[in-house]
Design a protein around this motif. Structure first.
Motif, short mmCIF file in Angstrom:
data_model
loop_
_atom_site.label_atom_id
_atom_site.label_comp_id
_atom_site.label_asym_id
_atom_site.label_seq_id
_atom_site.Cartn_x
_atom_site.Cartn_y
_atom_site.Cartn_z
N ASP A 177 0.85 -1.18 0.00
CA ASP A 177 0.00 0.00 0.00
C ASP A 177 0.89 1.24 0.00
N GLU A 178 0.80 2.03 -1.06
CA GLU A 178 1.68 3.20 -1.19
C GLU A 178 1.32 4.32 -0.22
N THR A 179 0.16 4.20 0.44
CA THR A 179 -0.21 5.22 1.42
C THR A 179 0.38 4.93 2.79
N LEU A 180 1.04 3.77 2.95
CA LEU A 180 1.67 3.40 4.22
C LEU A 180 3.18 3.46 4.09
N TRP A 181 3.85 3.75 5.19
CA TRP A 181 5.30 3.79 5.20
C TRP A 181 5.86 2.40 5.46
N GLN B 79 5.28 13.01 5.10
CA GLN B 79 4.17 13.28 4.20
C GLN B 79 3.15 12.14 4.20
N LEU B 80 3.66 10.90 4.14
CA LEU B 80 2.77 9.74 4.12
C LEU B 80 2.00 9.61 5.44
N GLN B 81 2.74 9.71 6.56
CA GLN B 81 2.11 9.49 7.87
C GLN B 81 1.19 10.63 8.26
N ALA C 109 -0.60 12.34 5.91
CA ALA C 109 -1.76 12.15 5.03
C ALA C 109 -2.68 11.05 5.52
N ASN C 110 -2.11 9.95 6.02
CA ASN C 110 -2.96 8.84 6.47
C ASN C 110 -3.35 8.94 7.95
#
Length: 342
Positions: A235-239, A266-268, A270-271
């Motif tokens: 999942d590209e939305t998770l680090w 940025q990822l953490q 955003a989610n």
């Protein structure tokens, strides 16, 4: 300086007065005097609306891995990018004398004198985890003063990795290539909480650094699949934890490191993971302070203080089990408290 003057100096912008105010505020929060504790609580409450805007970065690793050298190189790089950097370093306290060297500023001679950096060494004072008791509060003070990157460096032994991961947005573990036993760099408990692994001194033996990177990358992938199934999804939305090579002494790889940190942030953000992480940390901090307060109140309880010398003597002489003595002391406190309530 009164707490009001300290607060005004903290929020007054970059100046020598602000640096003095930061030092005064942290000293006030570290004090064990009852009146100072009350003033410190009032100061924290007043500063709270001005906190939370920085990025909190925890850095740990074994002694000699080059944490101070790396933090100086990173701090100077960040200042060049327009950031203000605060560094909270923790030095181990001697179990014999109780003292600490507090020499981190001498290892960061260029960063420590920069007007856009603030370095505060604190003793661990025997606190479990190698993190000073007031590190979280010092972090809030630095945030209120406008430092947008706060770095926490631990002593790098024992449970320090767990402790620093519990108060920062991102936990970075530093490792050495050719440390002797590759398995020592792949300890499950530490790797599971690492968001980024940094292999320092990669310039000394590039082949060893590359081998270490491959081994640690493989172990991180394996741990994510078995330790935390959520991270196993592509999942590209998770680090997903990464490994980078650097040479802090030569200043190589610092830009790549910060690029990885920026991507993580940025990822953490955003989610929603950073927000959730901070909420959990705040509640954990509250319960930690409750535990410490209850222990202090227990020791100061009149019935416990009266019974404690005899219990200690009996345990030392082997006349009573330690667990039994503990229950007797707890019961003494409970009985006295019930009498007071009635």
């Amino acid at each position: 300086m009164s707490p009001e003057a300290v607060q005004a100096g903290l929020l007054g912008g970059e100046s020598l007065l602000q640096r003095r105010s930061i030092a005064k505020a942290i000293t006030l929060l570290e004090s064990t005097r009852v009146d100072h504790r009350a003033q410190g609580d009032a100061l924290l409450t007043a500063l709270l609306p001005h906190t939370g805007k920085s990025f909190r970065l925890g850095i740990s690793g074994v002694p000699g891995v080059g944490k101070s050298t790396f933090i100086e190189a990173l701090g100077l790089y960040l200042i060049g990018q327009g950031h203000r950097v605060a560094v909270l370093t923790i030095d181990p306290s001697s179990s014999v004398s109780g003292g600490s060297i507090l020499g981190d500023k001498t290892r960061m001679e260029h960063l420590s004198v920069h007007e856009k950096a603030y370095i505060r060494p604190s003793p661990s004072s025997g606190t479990l985890g190698g993190v000073a008791e007031k590190t979280r509060e010092a972090m809030l003070v630095c945030e209120a003063a406008g430092y947008d990157v706060v770095i926490v460096e631990t002593v790098g032994v024992g449970q320090s990795e767990i402790a620093v991961a519990g108060m920062t947005d991102m936990f970075v573990l530093m490792q050495l290539p050719n440390a002797g036993d590759d398995l020592q760099a792949i300890k499950k408990g530490v790797m599971e909480i690492a968001d980024l692994v940094v292999i320092n001194k990669a310039d000394i033996d590039k082949n060893a650094a590359t081998r270490a990177e491959a081994q640690i990358t493989s172990s991180l992938r394996l741990l994510s699949q078995h330790g935390n199934p959520e991270n196993a999804h592509h999942d590209e939305t998770l680090w997903h934890p990464k490994v980078v090579q650097i040479s802090a002494l030569l200043g190589q790889g610092v830009d790549s490191f910060w690029a990885a940190v920026t991507q993580f942030r940025q990822l953490q953000t955003a989610n929603g993971r950073i927000h959730t992480r901070r909420e959990k940390q705040a509640l954990a901090w509250m319960w930690e302070r409750i535990d410490a307060g209850l222990k202090l109140a227990f020791r100061q309880h009149p019935q416990v203080r009266e019974l404690l010398p005899q219990m200690q003597a009996d345990v030392s002489a082997g006349r009573i089990a330690a667990s039994t003595a503990a229950r007797n002391l707890l019961q003494a406190q409970a009985n006295q408290s019930l009498v007071a309530i009635k």
